[in-house]
Design a protein around this motif. Structure first.
Motif, PDB file in Angstrom:
ATOM      1  N   GLN A 255       1.244  -0.989   0.043  1.00 27.35           N
ATOM      2  CA  GLN A 255      -0.064   0.162  -0.226  1.00 27.35           C
ATOM      3  C   GLN A 255       0.691   1.535  -0.217  1.00 27.35           C
ATOM      4  O   GLN A 255       0.404   1.899   0.614  1.00 27.35           O
ATOM      5  CB  GLN A 255      -1.120  -0.098   1.358  1.00 27.35           C
ATOM      6  N   ALA A 256       1.930   1.400  -0.856  1.00 33.25           N
ATOM      7  CA  ALA A 256       2.377   2.145  -0.964  1.00 33.25           C
ATOM      8  C   ALA A 256       2.257   3.333  -1.548  1.00 33.25           C
ATOM      9  O   ALA A 256       2.686   3.179  -3.374  1.00 33.25           O
ATOM     10  CB  ALA A 256       4.547   1.754  -1.163  1.00 33.25           C
ATOM     11  N   ARG A 257       2.738   3.959  -1.925  1.00 40.05           N
ATOM     12  CA  ARG A 257       1.423   5.635  -2.693  1.00 40.05           C
ATOM     13  C   ARG A 257       2.884   6.107  -3.620  1.00 40.05           C
ATOM     14  O   ARG A 257       2.576   5.661  -4.939  1.00 40.05           O
ATOM     15  CB  ARG A 257       0.432   6.061  -2.524  1.00 40.05           C
ATOM     16  N   TRP A 258       3.161   6.011  -2.948  1.00 47.97           N
ATOM     17  CA  TRP A 258       4.502   7.057  -3.821  1.00 47.97           C
ATOM     18  C   TRP A 258       5.343   5.904  -5.236  1.00 47.97           C
ATOM     19  O   TRP A 258       5.769   5.962  -5.733  1.00 47.97           O
ATOM     20  CB  TRP A 258       5.993   7.106  -2.525  1.00 47.97           C
ATOM     21  N   LEU A 259       5.263   4.114  -4.424  1.00 46.06           N
ATOM     22  CA  LEU A 259       5.907   3.752  -5.615  1.00 46.06           C
ATOM     23  C   LEU A 259       5.025   2.967  -6.426  1.00 46.06           C
ATOM     24  O   LEU A 259       5.017   3.194  -7.812  1.00 46.06           O
ATOM     25  CB  LEU A 259       6.145   1.878  -4.779  1.00 46.06           C
ATOM     26  N   LEU A 260       3.463   3.370  -6.478  1.00 48.46           N
ATOM     27  CA  LEU A 260       2.728   3.234  -7.212  1.00 48.46           C
ATOM     28  C   LEU A 260       2.440   4.599  -8.385  1.00 48.46           C
ATOM     29  O   LEU A 260       2.542   3.924  -9.674  1.00 48.46           O
ATOM     30  CB  LEU A 260       1.547   2.725  -6.980  1.00 48.46           C
ATOM     31  N   LEU A 427      -3.157   0.826 -16.173  1.00 48.44           N
ATOM     32  CA  LEU A 427      -3.341   2.303 -15.906  1.00 48.44           C
ATOM     33  C   LEU A 427      -5.014   2.054 -15.771  1.00 48.44           C
ATOM     34  O   LEU A 427      -5.396   3.408 -14.852  1.00 48.44           O
ATOM     35  CB  LEU A 427      -2.752   2.863 -17.250  1.00 48.44           C
ATOM     36  N   CYS A 428      -5.865   1.257 -16.058  1.00 50.00           N
ATOM     37  CA  CYS A 428      -7.341   1.946 -15.831  1.00 50.00           C
ATOM     38  C   CYS A 428      -7.598   1.423 -13.939  1.00 50.00           C
ATOM     39  O   CYS A 428      -8.413   1.674 -13.440  1.00 50.00           O
ATOM     40  CB  CYS A 428      -8.194   1.198 -16.351  1.00 50.00           C
ATOM     41  N   SER A 429      -6.946   0.054 -13.551  1.00 56.64           N
ATOM     42  CA  SER A 429      -7.301   0.033 -12.353  1.00 56.64           C
ATOM     43  C   SER A 429      -6.371   0.464 -11.242  1.00 56.64           C
ATOM     44  O   SER A 429      -6.877   0.961 -10.110  1.00 56.64           O
ATOM     45  CB  SER A 429      -6.866  -1.505 -12.329  1.00 56.64           C
ATOM     46  N   LEU A 430      -4.927   1.097 -11.685  1.00 57.05           N
ATOM     47  CA  LEU A 430      -4.196   1.297 -10.205  1.00 57.05           C
ATOM     48  C   LEU A 430      -4.978   3.296  -9.268  1.00 57.05           C
ATOM     49  O   LEU A 430      -5.301   2.552  -8.728  1.00 57.05           O
ATOM     50  CB  LEU A 430      -2.507   2.320 -10.529  1.00 57.05           C
TER      51      LEU A 430
END
Length: 471
Positions: A255-260, A427-430
């Protein structure tokens, strides 16, 4: 007699060759391989533009999902918060509603499925890259073997001509001076000189590649350099896709936002590269199928390959039919007869002249030694000029290019298509996955509540695991 190897276009070559061709004005064109023709280049551009259209569609799909997540979900946040408050009142104050949990689960599994599809595409890409490299290796190896054969032919001709010229200028001249007082011996010596000069002229006219600007060795070296760059480029692209997929899974698990966010940027880059490589591969596959359908016709009709080589010679080595005679057959027959006549004259001089002119023995032995070496080189030359050796190299090069190379390019095209679809889904699901992550304030409140009531922490963590399917 050994059978001549044959080449038959594969099924994939025939299917790709049968694709309809349209130019920029949307008019039908033939599928004859003509890379220097602008009309033919237009047909390849039209086929490549299909990937550009697919890229635009992918961008529109991703943009529509972004608009859906950014705009349409704003009105749902208040309803979601009310449902969460009701859930908190009915439970211990933690958890998510069933509707939101199902949505989060769906989005997460879509992202995981897209990453799995991307990994499958990467495996296909590695296999296709290896197959294409094997095909190019077989092509270059066959070209180098053919170049070695041609170089051996030139070397044998030059050695034979040099030996005969040495015999004419050296021993035969000395023998003429010694036999000046005996007309029959002088006539035989001059006949040897005349026949040697005739063989020199006949062998000097044999040359398969007279144009030094193009040779199989030069083509093989150029292809090897380009293939190294192509192979390395695909390996880097495959590694980029693999890194993006693995770190997306890591970002979802942690659940790392910066990595995603970082992987999303790289996913955009991978999406553009996938559709771009698909367009390039489509044009290459179609052009290669056009060449592999009728390679002999293209080579015979192209002036680049006809420089310094007659069409009869090319046709003889490309087809190698038993019904065709060698274009060098007459020259070789005349050379063989001349060498036999020289051997007859030298044998006569050896029997009759040495008793009267013992000083001529040294020169006669030198001429006989040169003649023996010349006959040995001549037999090797006749074997190398046979079409079976060069035709086998030609067939092997076609099989490497049109079988393994074509198959590898098709697998690479499948990889590009699947990876492009996978990154579109990613890219649609992230964005939906981002929404499922708790914010910093929620994490802080959860930690405070856990510290106040330590008896409910185990239940909360158990309930948290139930709606996090990736853990």
């Amino acid at each position: 007699m050994a059978t001549v190897p044959s080449y038959t276009p594969s099924l994939w070559v025939r299917l790709c060759h049968a694709l309809p061709r349209l130019d920029l004005t949307m008019q039908m064109k033939d599928n004859t391989f003509a890379p220097d023709s602008w009309e033919y280049q237009q047909t390849l551009l039209v086929l490549s533009s299909a990937s550009a259209i697919a890229l635009v569609i992918s961008l529109l799909v991703v943009l529509s999902f972004l608009i859906y997540y950014c705009c349409c979900h704003r009105g749902d946040r208040s309803e979601g918060s009310e449902e969460e408050e009701e859930d908190e009142d009915g439970s211990t104050g933690h958890g998510y509603s069933g509707k939101k949990g199902r949505g989060i689960c769906c989005v997460t599994w879509v992202a995981v499925a897209a990453v799995t599809l991307c990994c499958v595409a990467i495996g296909i890409g590695f296999y296709g890259n290896s197959e294409a490299n094997d095909g190019m290796y077989q092509l270059t190896s066959s070209l180098l073997t053919a170049n070695y054969t041609l170089a051996s032919i030139d070397l044998l001709i030059s050695d034979t001509v040099a030996g005969l010229q040495l015999s004419v200028s050296g021993p035969l001249t000395s023998m003429e001076e010694l036999f000046s007082g005996s007309k029959p011996f002088l006539v035989s010596t001059r006949n040897c000189r005349r026949l040697s000069e005739n063989v020199i002229n006949l062998l000097s006219s044999i040359s398969l590649v007279r144009a030094r600007s193009f040779s199989p060795g030069w083509a093989a070296n150029a292809l090897m350099v380009n293939e190294d760059y192509r192979w390395l480029s695909y390996v880097l692209l495959l590694l980029l896709d693999l890194i993006v997929c693995l770190f997306i899974l890591l970002g979802l698990a942690k659940q790392a936002r910066w990595l995603l966010i970082l992987m999303t940027v790289l996913a955009w880059l991978a999406l553009f590269l996938s559709w771009g490589s698909l367009g390039l591969e489509t044009a290459t596959v179609v052009a290669l199928s056009d060449f592999c359908s009728e390679p002999n016709t293209f080579i015979l009709n192209t002036t680049q390959f006809n420089i310094g080589t007659s069409s009869d010679v090319l046709d003889y080595y490309l087809t190698c039919s038993r019904r065709m005679n060698s274009p060098f057959q007459q020259l070789l027959t005349q050379s063989q007869r001349a060498l036999s006549n020289i051997h007859t004259h030298l044998s006569s001089l050896d029997r009759n002249a040495l008793t009267q002119f013992p000083k001529a023995e040294k020169s006669l032995r030198e001429v006989q030694q040169i003649l023996n070496a010349t006959e040995g080189n001549f037999h090797q030359l006749v074997a190398l000029l046979n079409c079976r050796g060069l035709n086998k190299d030609y067939i092997d090069s076609l099989k490497g290019l049109c079988y393994d190379g074509m198959e590898g390019l098709l697998y690479l095209s499948l990889y590009s298509f699947l990876s492009a679809l996978a990154f579109t889904a990613i890219l649609c699901s992230l964005p939906g996955a981002w929404r499922s992550f708790p914010s910093e304030s929620e994490e802080y409140e959860d930690s405070d509540s856990e510290s106040e009531d330590p008896f409910t922490s185990h239940q909360d963590s158990k309930r948290f695991l139930q709606w996090q399917p990736w853990l």
